[in-house]
Design a protein around this motif. Structure first.
Motif, short mmCIF file in Angstrom:
data_model
loop_
_atom_site.label_atom_id
_atom_site.label_comp_id
_atom_site.label_asym_id
_atom_site.label_seq_id
_atom_site.Cartn_x
_atom_site.Cartn_y
_atom_site.Cartn_z
N ILE A 120 0.85 -1.20 0.00
CA ILE A 120 0.00 0.00 0.00
C ILE A 120 0.88 1.25 0.00
N GLU A 121 1.92 1.24 0.83
CA GLU A 121 2.82 2.39 0.88
C GLU A 121 3.45 2.64 -0.48
N ALA A 122 3.87 1.58 -1.16
CA ALA A 122 4.49 1.73 -2.48
C ALA A 122 3.48 2.23 -3.51
N ALA A 123 2.27 1.68 -3.48
CA ALA A 123 1.24 2.07 -4.46
C ALA A 123 0.79 3.51 -4.25
N SER A 124 0.79 3.97 -3.01
CA SER A 124 0.31 5.32 -2.72
C SER A 124 1.41 6.36 -2.82
N ASP A 125 2.66 5.94 -2.66
CA ASP A 125 3.81 6.84 -2.68
C ASP A 125 3.66 7.96 -1.64
N ILE A 126 3.11 7.61 -0.50
CA ILE A 126 2.92 8.57 0.59
C ILE A 126 4.12 8.50 1.52
N ARG A 127 4.65 9.64 1.88
CA ARG A 127 5.82 9.71 2.75
C ARG A 127 5.46 9.91 4.22
N LYS A 128 4.25 10.35 4.48
CA LYS A 128 3.81 10.58 5.86
C LYS A 128 3.08 9.32 6.33
N VAL A 129 3.81 8.45 7.03
CA VAL A 129 3.29 7.14 7.43
C VAL A 129 3.29 7.06 8.95
N PHE A 130 2.15 6.71 9.52
CA PHE A 130 1.99 6.65 10.96
C PHE A 130 1.34 5.35 11.38
N GLU A 131 1.58 4.98 12.63
CA GLU A 131 0.96 3.80 13.21
C GLU A 131 0.06 4.24 14.35
N LEU A 132 -1.13 3.68 14.40
CA LEU A 132 -2.12 4.02 15.42
C LEU A 132 -2.54 2.75 16.14
N ARG A 133 -2.43 2.74 17.46
CA ARG A 133 -2.77 1.55 18.25
C ARG A 133 -4.15 1.65 18.92
N ASP A 134 -4.61 2.86 19.16
CA ASP A 134 -5.87 3.06 19.88
C ASP A 134 -6.70 4.09 19.13
N LYS A 135 -7.88 3.72 18.69
CA LYS A 135 -8.69 4.65 17.90
C LYS A 135 -9.13 5.87 18.70
N GLU A 137 -7.18 7.63 20.39
CA GLU A 137 -6.09 8.60 20.24
C GLU A 137 -6.13 9.31 18.89
N PHE A 138 -6.94 8.82 17.96
CA PHE A 138 -7.01 9.39 16.62
C PHE A 138 -7.85 10.66 16.66
N THR A 139 -7.15 11.77 16.91
CA THR A 139 -7.77 13.09 17.00
C THR A 139 -6.99 14.05 16.11
N GLU A 140 -7.53 15.23 15.95
CA GLU A 140 -6.83 16.25 15.15
C GLU A 140 -5.48 16.59 15.79
N ASP A 141 -5.43 16.68 17.12
CA ASP A 141 -4.16 16.95 17.81
C ASP A 141 -3.13 15.87 17.51
N TRP A 142 -3.55 14.60 17.57
CA TRP A 142 -2.64 13.49 17.27
C TRP A 142 -2.10 13.61 15.86
N LEU A 143 -2.99 13.89 14.90
CA LEU A 143 -2.57 13.99 13.51
C LEU A 143 -1.62 15.16 13.31
N LEU A 144 -1.94 16.32 13.85
CA LEU A 144 -1.09 17.50 13.67
C LEU A 144 0.28 17.30 14.32
N GLU A 145 0.31 16.64 15.47
CA GLU A 145 1.61 16.34 16.10
C GLU A 145 2.44 15.41 15.22
N ASN A 146 1.80 14.39 14.65
CA ASN A 146 2.53 13.46 13.79
C ASN A 146 2.95 14.10 12.48
N LEU A 147 2.15 15.04 11.98
CA LEU A 147 2.51 15.77 10.76
C LEU A 147 3.51 16.89 11.05
N ARG A 148 3.79 17.08 12.34
CA ARG A 148 4.67 18.15 12.80
C ARG A 148 4.14 19.53 12.40
N LEU A 149 2.84 19.69 12.53
CA LEU A 149 2.20 20.96 12.23
C LEU A 149 1.73 21.65 13.51
N LYS A 150 2.05 21.03 14.64
CA LYS A 150 1.63 21.60 15.92
C LYS A 150 2.82 21.72 16.83
#
Length: 150
Positions: A120-135, A137-150
């Motif tokens: 999937i990573e190869a087919a999508s060619d996406i460089r921003k790859v994250f792992e999520l263990r608990d749904k 935790e999947f919030t806008e804050d979590w995403l922005l921290e992982n994207l380094r936008l916060k």
């Protein structure tokens, strides 16, 4: 493992799943999405067919809505195009790949998803790859921290 069939054997050996034929086209469409709203593709593995398929496609969805769609104890892949409004007025649309692997999954499932993730990573060619263990935790804050936008 007599009596379990080939699907069970493939699952136990952690054999990688192949991409369904329409997935690369759908991923490309999401990458070059011209709409100015969020979008996502939720993918799952059909073990009996050893195939990665699209479970659902979403448009104009919130992270909280997507979190609700994630199963409690089954892994999934999520490709998500987020809308981010910068303080200086610019708007960007970061595309990210999220490997969702909740606690409590069967080890065979985790092995299958982990082993198939690269396709999937190869087919999508996406460089921003994250792992999520608990749904939860999947919030806008979590995403922005992982994207380094916060």
């Amino acid at each position: 493992m007599a009596g379990h069939g080939n699907a069970a054997l493939g699952m136990e050996t952690g054999a990688m799943a192949s991409l369904d034929a329409d997935i690369p086209t759908k991923l490309r469409k999401l990458r070059f999405n011209k709409s100015k709203q969020t979008a996502a593709i939720l993918l799952k593995i059909i073990s009996a067919e050893s195939k990665i398929v699209i479970e659902e496609e979403y448009e104009d969805c919130t992270i909280e809505e997507l979190a609700e769609e994630l199963p409690e104890c089954q892994p999934r892949y999520l490709v998500y195009s987020h809308v981010y409004n910068h303080a200086d007025g610019r708007v960007t649309y970061p595309l990210c790949f999220i490997y969702y692997c909740p606690r409590g999954c069967k080890p065979e499932q985790l092995m299958r998803y982990a082993g198939s993730r690269g396709s999937i990573e190869a087919a999508s060619d996406i460089r921003k790859v994250f792992e999520l263990r608990d749904k939860e935790e999947f919030t806008e804050d979590w995403l922005l921290e992982n994207l380094r936008l916060k």
